[in-house]
Each structure stands twice: as C-alpha cells, then as structure tokens.
Design an enzyme around this catalytic site. Structure first.
Site, short mmCIF file in Angstrom:
data_model
loop_
_atom_site.label_atom_id
_atom_site.label_comp_id
_atom_site.label_asym_id
_atom_site.label_seq_id
_atom_site.Cartn_x
_atom_site.Cartn_y
_atom_site.Cartn_z
N GLU A 247 0.84 -1.20 0.00
CA GLU A 247 0.00 0.00 0.00
C GLU A 247 0.88 1.26 0.00
OE1 GLU A 247 -2.89 0.77 -0.65
OE2 GLU A 247 -3.22 2.70 0.32
N LYS B 78 0.70 4.07 -2.91
CA LYS B 78 0.48 5.50 -2.64
C LYS B 78 1.55 6.34 -3.32
CE LYS B 78 -2.67 5.71 -1.61
NZ LYS B 78 -3.64 4.73 -1.31
N LYS C 52 -11.25 8.18 -9.01
CA LYS C 52 -11.61 7.81 -7.64
C LYS C 52 -12.47 6.57 -7.63
CE LYS C 52 -11.85 8.28 -3.25
NZ LYS C 52 -10.62 7.84 -2.57
C1 G6P Z 1 -9.58 3.25 -7.76
C2 G6P Z 1 -9.15 4.26 -6.71
C3 G6P Z 1 -8.43 3.56 -5.57
C4 G6P Z 1 -9.31 2.46 -5.00
C5 G6P Z 1 -9.79 1.49 -6.09
C6 G6P Z 1 -10.87 0.55 -5.56
O1 G6P Z 1 -8.46 2.71 -8.37
O2 G6P Z 1 -8.30 5.23 -7.28
O3 G6P Z 1 -8.13 4.49 -4.55
O4 G6P Z 1 -8.58 1.75 -4.03
O5 G6P Z 1 -10.36 2.20 -7.17
O6 G6P Z 1 -11.99 1.32 -5.25
P1 G6P Z 1 -13.08 0.92 -4.19
O7 G6P Z 1 -14.05 2.07 -4.19
O8 G6P Z 1 -13.70 -0.35 -4.69
O9 G6P Z 1 -12.41 0.73 -2.88
#
Ligand code: G6P
Length: 611
Positions: free
Chosen positions: A484, A488, A606
């Site tokens: 993670e 990031k 997002k």
């Molecule tokens: C996108 C976002 C990530 C997130 C992932 C899963 O890639 O940028 O930050 O972890 O989707 O999204 P969720 O809403 O299912 O946790």
C-alpha cells in the site's frame, strides 16, 4: 470517473451546474461540458478538455443562461479525451444527453442508426443513446415514453440525463448500473451521480434504483421502476458530511483525510465494541447464524481495498484460525473458481460501485458461497444493496483519489470481522478478544501519535525528490502495508515504487539496489524483526539507502545511509494500521515536493465504475 449534474429551476442554473461539476472533480476526469436550454430558446453547449475551471472560463467568455441544463465530467473510455468526445452529446440541435457507464452494444446500434441517416460526431458509445432517443421520439413524442422505450435497446451500464428543446420543462434520467440521485428543492429540482454535487442547493435526496426512469420538473418528480410502474422513492434528509467537499485549513484533501483518521477510526468502532468483545450484530441481524457456519473466507477487492484484504488474511488465519484467500476482483470474476464448502464471500470497497468488485459479487452468487458480506464506505451503494451482510466503514466522503482514511477504516472493520468470526466459531485463543478490544479503543489515540510524525516524515521526503525508483519491504502482515505504501507513492508522486516481502529481496530485486534506489521498510518489534534486520544489511552492503519506520523499542539506530524513524509502540496485531500512517505522509510530502496534482493524480479515477 464520469460525473453528472442536471437542474430544472426558475433561476439561471449555469453556475449550479459548474459548482456541481467542481464538487465531482475528485472522481477523476479528463474533459467537462454542459448544455443549457437558453433564455433565447436554444439548446447550447460548451465543452472543454481538462479541468472544470477551463469550462468555467469558456462559459464566462461566452455566457449561457437558462433554467434547464445538464453537465458532465468525462473520464475517457470510448474515444480519446477530446472536445468532440466530451459530453453533452447532441442529436440535431434539440436533444442533449450526458451518460456515465458503458453501452456494450454501441457498435451495432451505431450501424443501425447510420443506416437510418444519423451522422456521428464523436467516437463515444454515448452518442448512440441520443440518436436512438431522437429516432424513438418520432413514434413516441413524449420524452419519458421515448426514453423508456429507447433504454430497452441499450446493453451495458448507464446513468444518464436528457433534455430536449422541444419539451424544455423537464429533465429526464435513467439508471441501470450507474448511480443517480435526485436533489429536491423548492420549486426547483436537480439530478446528480453523487449527492455531494448537490449539497450546495439541497439536503433532501431521492435515490434512483436499478432500472428507474425519472421525469424531473420544477415542481414535480415522477419515477417509473424497471417494470414501468409508477413508484415513489423515499426522500432522505442528508445531515452528515456537508463539510467534506471543503479542504479547510489543509493544502490538499489528501492531507486533511490523513489527519481525519483518528476521528473516523473512532467512528468506525462506535457502537460495535462491547466491554470485552466485538458486537457481532454490527454485521446485521443474521450475522451470528451465518458466521457460525463459516469455515473459509474469500476476499475480493481492487486497489487499496485489495491491500486491506491482504492484511485481513494474516489476521483471519493467525487470530481466528480461518483459512482465507484474497484476490483482485478483475481476476476473480473471470477465473473458474473452485469454492470450498462454507465459504463466506467478502467484498471490500470504498465506493461500493467499483465495476470489477460488483461483477465479482454477482458471479459469486452463482458459485455456491455461504453468503456475502460487503465492507464498504457508502451505505447506498450497489455493493451494499446486493450483499447479504454489510459493515459500513465510517470514513465519510473521501475526496483525494489516493485512498487513505478509507483504508484504515477498512482495516479496523476487518479486525472486527476477524474477532467476530473467531468469537462465534470459538477459535480465538483465550483473552485475545478482550485484549484486542482494549487496544482498538486506544487506537485513535495511537493514530494521533503517529500523525505527530508529520514533520519528521516531511523532512525524510527530501531523500526521494530526485529519485525515480524505490523499493518497499515488509514481512508478514506488514508486507501488504509495504504494498500500500508503494501504491500510494506511485499514484501521487509518479515515482516507480515496488513492494516485496523482505525475504524475497535476494531472489531478484536486490539486483536493482544501488545508491539511487531508496529502500523503505516497515519494522514493528515482532518475531520477524531480526530476520528483517538481516535483509536490511543486504541492502546496505549494496550501497542502498535505507528508510526504516521502526518500533521505538526495535533497537535500530541511524547510521550512514540508514535513516531510522521511530514509530510509537503498538501491539503487533494492530501494527499494520499504525504503520500505514507514516507511509501515507511520506507519499504525500514526496508528491508535494515534486509538485504533482496530489488530489487528482494523472490518469487515475476515484471510483472506477467501468471495467
Ligand atoms: C480506484 C481508486 C483507488 C481504489 C480502487 C478501488 O483505483 O483510485 O483508490 O482503491 O479504485 O476502489 P473501491 O471504491 O472499490 O475501494
């Protein structure tokens, strides 16, 4: 990901549309546009590549004013991010559509519509919708009737909004697979893909359900369900989170959200801890009965949520003795999965709308799982609605694309799940639950102490400013924390970052280590510490610079090429949650030094509601 805003009012709605789009910026997008039925009686649009502020400038240069309009932020899927692919899409000069989602049979429809004489001005799948609707209006002149008929021909996912210059007293909406919410005003009504876009104009909302079509007028909202029956949807008053779209004193949403973690972790624990045990009913009335039958757990998620699942695997196996598999949803959904008897399917998602995670849940229902549990941050999401059990994380709206507070609240929720399963199945060692409940109560304070590392981490970030590659190492449950941390850093600073279990170092990545490759390590004081220390020696011997986040009591000290940053002591089981904080801060400050768009990193969204 794409965002929708619509309005029908007595006042000029252009600024409402633009403000709404700004509030949706956090979802990620690459172009924006709006269409307004103007006071002169024309349907006019403005579209721009890039930020909503560019669209705002375009509207200021060539003003648009009217009482009916729709607007959109687009995240390109079909066709490049260009102005002609930006929404709204028109059919002639009288019909405009904005759309979230994907129309899978768009090629077939495009051919059919071309045969009927329609010409296309974009490469998008969306444009077929507006021409199809135009064609349908020839036989069904009422906009609602035409939309009901037209959507029957669409395969795929959509949340869409439609306006017509011929029927300028209404805004039409249809939902199938992409969320839409109606905002209720006084003598004016609104539409959006996310209520956050409308918090400026109302606090009363009506959520459309799968298959709903809505006709929204200034003083009336009519909704038909998937069967075409007129229905009422509940009006919900929204109280919380009004402040979420505001950065407050923080320079970025991400930093604000990192600092909110003690509060939101506290909120996630509220009402769920008894004196010395976790309250299993927090997972729903049938949870205890279902959990008693669980012999295996299958976790499915994407991105940061997947990393939370990987940490949970260590917890479920080591604390509750329950075998656990974890897989990214995009793989799980297309693999032939062999399901062990009595396996609980657990999905983890901040948004609850991630297309792959939702599809995995839907597949899982056909595969003979014991039941499904969603760990999710959005109570009204599809994932929650479609799961048997839910535990809501209480992170509040997360605006920064790079997930922070959602991750730590997911971890806390997964610890609650571990203890609940262990409790119901009687597999926890004596005293473990009471001890962990006590430690969970102290966790918000501990997270506050970790946040006090802000200044030292900011200074440490300088070591990365001119670097192009980094390695993150961890062992045990700290391996997913390292993953993670690497995610990031790459997401927001664009520095290439990879995570490895420290024991794998000499099986490959050690070949990359030199003085240009900083190596970040998380080192709680546990039984793997001595092994980790040897791994770090391997790095130092190759001239690699080490940045070690170590337990105060780990006995590690600064030396040449070794930067040790003390982390407050915490019980080993909760260390993954605490050690996440300095890694989040590190990415944040490296990104700030590099001058990137921290809250909206390039190419990322997002909420990934398409495959
Ligand atoms: C996108 C976002 C990530 C997130 C992932 C899963 O890639 O940028 O930050 O972890 O989707 O999204 P969720 O809403 O299912 O946790």
């Amino acid at each position: 990901m794409c965002g929708i805003v619509g309005a029908v009012a007595e006042r000029n709605i252009t600024t409402i549309l633009i403000e709404g789009l700004k509030r949706l910026e956090y979802r990620g997008y690459d172009s924006a546009g709006l269409a307004v039925f103007t006071q002169q009686g024309n349907l006019e649009r403005r579209r721009r590549i890039g930020k909503v502020s560019e669209l705002e400038t375009a509207v200021a240069a060539e003003p648009l004013a009217g009482n009916l309009g729709i607007a959109h932020t687009r995240w390109a899927t079909h066709g490049a991010p260009t102005e002609h692919n930006a929404h709204p899409h028109f059919s002639g000069h009288e019909l405009a559509v904005v759309h979230n989602g994907i129309i899978e049979n768009h090629e077939e429809l495009r051919e059919k519509l071309k045969g009927l004489g329609y010409s296309f001005s974009s490469e998008t799948d969306t444009e077929v919708i507006v021409h199809l609707l135009d064609h349908t209006l020839k036989t069904l002149p009422d906009l609602a009737d035409a939309l009901k008929a037209a959507v029957k021909q669409l395969h795929g996912a959509y949340g869409l909004a439609v306006i017509s210059a011929k029927q300028p007293d209404r805004l039409l909406a249809a939902r199938s697979g992409s969320p839409l919410v109606i905002g209720l005003g006084h003598g004016e009504n609104f539409l959006a893909s996310d209520q956050l876009a409308l918090r400026q104009v109302t606090d009363r909302f009506m959520y459309l359900e799968e298959g709903d079509i809505a006709e929204i007028r200034r003083d009336q909202v009519t909704i038909w369900d998937v069967a075409g029956t007129q229905v009422q949807r509940e009006t919900v008053q929204y109280h919380e989170g009004a402040e979420a779209a505001d950065k407050g004193a923080y320079r970025h949403f991400m930093l604000k959200e990192i600092h909110e973690q003690p509060t939101v972790v506290q909120r996630t624990l509220e009402g769920r801890l008894g004196k010395d045990h976790v309250m299993v009913q927090a997972f729903g009335p049938q949870a205890a009965e279902l959990f008693a039958k669980v012999r295996n757990v299958q976790i499915v998620a994407c991105g940061t949520s997947y990393h939370a699942g990987m940490v949970a695997r260590y917890w479920l196996e080591s604390l509750a003795g329950i075998p656990c598999q974890v897989e990214v949803a995009s793989e799980f959904r297309y693999r032939k999965v062999v399901v062990q008897p009595d396996t609980l399917f657990v999905s983890i998602s901040q948004s609850g709308e991630t297309a792959d995670t939702l599809a995995a849940l839907r597949n899982a229902k056909e595969l003979g799982f014991l039941g499904s549990l969603a760990i999710c941050n959005v109570g009204i999401s599809s994932l929650v609605r479609e799961s048997d059990l839910t535990l809501l994380t209480q992170a509040g709206p997360e605006i920064g694309v790079a997930s922070t507070k959602a991750f730590t609240t997911q971890l806390v929720s997964l610890m609650l799940l571990t203890l609940s399963l262990g409790q119901v199945r009687g597999t926890l060692a004596a005293g473990v639950e009471a001890e962990l409940v006590e430690e969970l109560r102290r966790l918000p304070t501990r997270l506050g102490e970790a946040l006090a590392m802000d200044a030292i981490v900011e200074k440490t970030a300088e070591l990365f400013a001119d670097k192009h590659h980094t390695l993150f190492l961890g062992r045990g449950a700290q391996f997913p924390v390292a993953m993670e941390g690497a995610l990031k850093l790459k997401e927001i600073s664009y520095i290439h970052a990879e995570a490895y279990p420290a024991g794998e170092l000499k099986h490959g990545p050690l070949a990359l280590v030199d003085s240009d490759m900083p190596v970040v390590t998380v080192a709680p004081n546990n039984e793997l510490l001595e092994k980790l220390k040897s791994n770090l020696q391997e790095v130092r011997a190759r001239g690699g610079e080490l940045i070690v986040f170590a337990d105060e009591a780990a006995g590690m000290s600064n030396g040449e090429g070794t930067h040790v940053i003390a982390v407050p002591h915490i019980i080993d089981a909760l260390a993954p949650i605490l050690y996440t904080i300095p890694l989040q801060l590190l990415s944040y400050y490296v990104a700030v030094l590099k001058g990137t768009d921290v809250d909206q990193p390039r190419n990322l969204a997002k909420s990934v509601t398409v495959e």
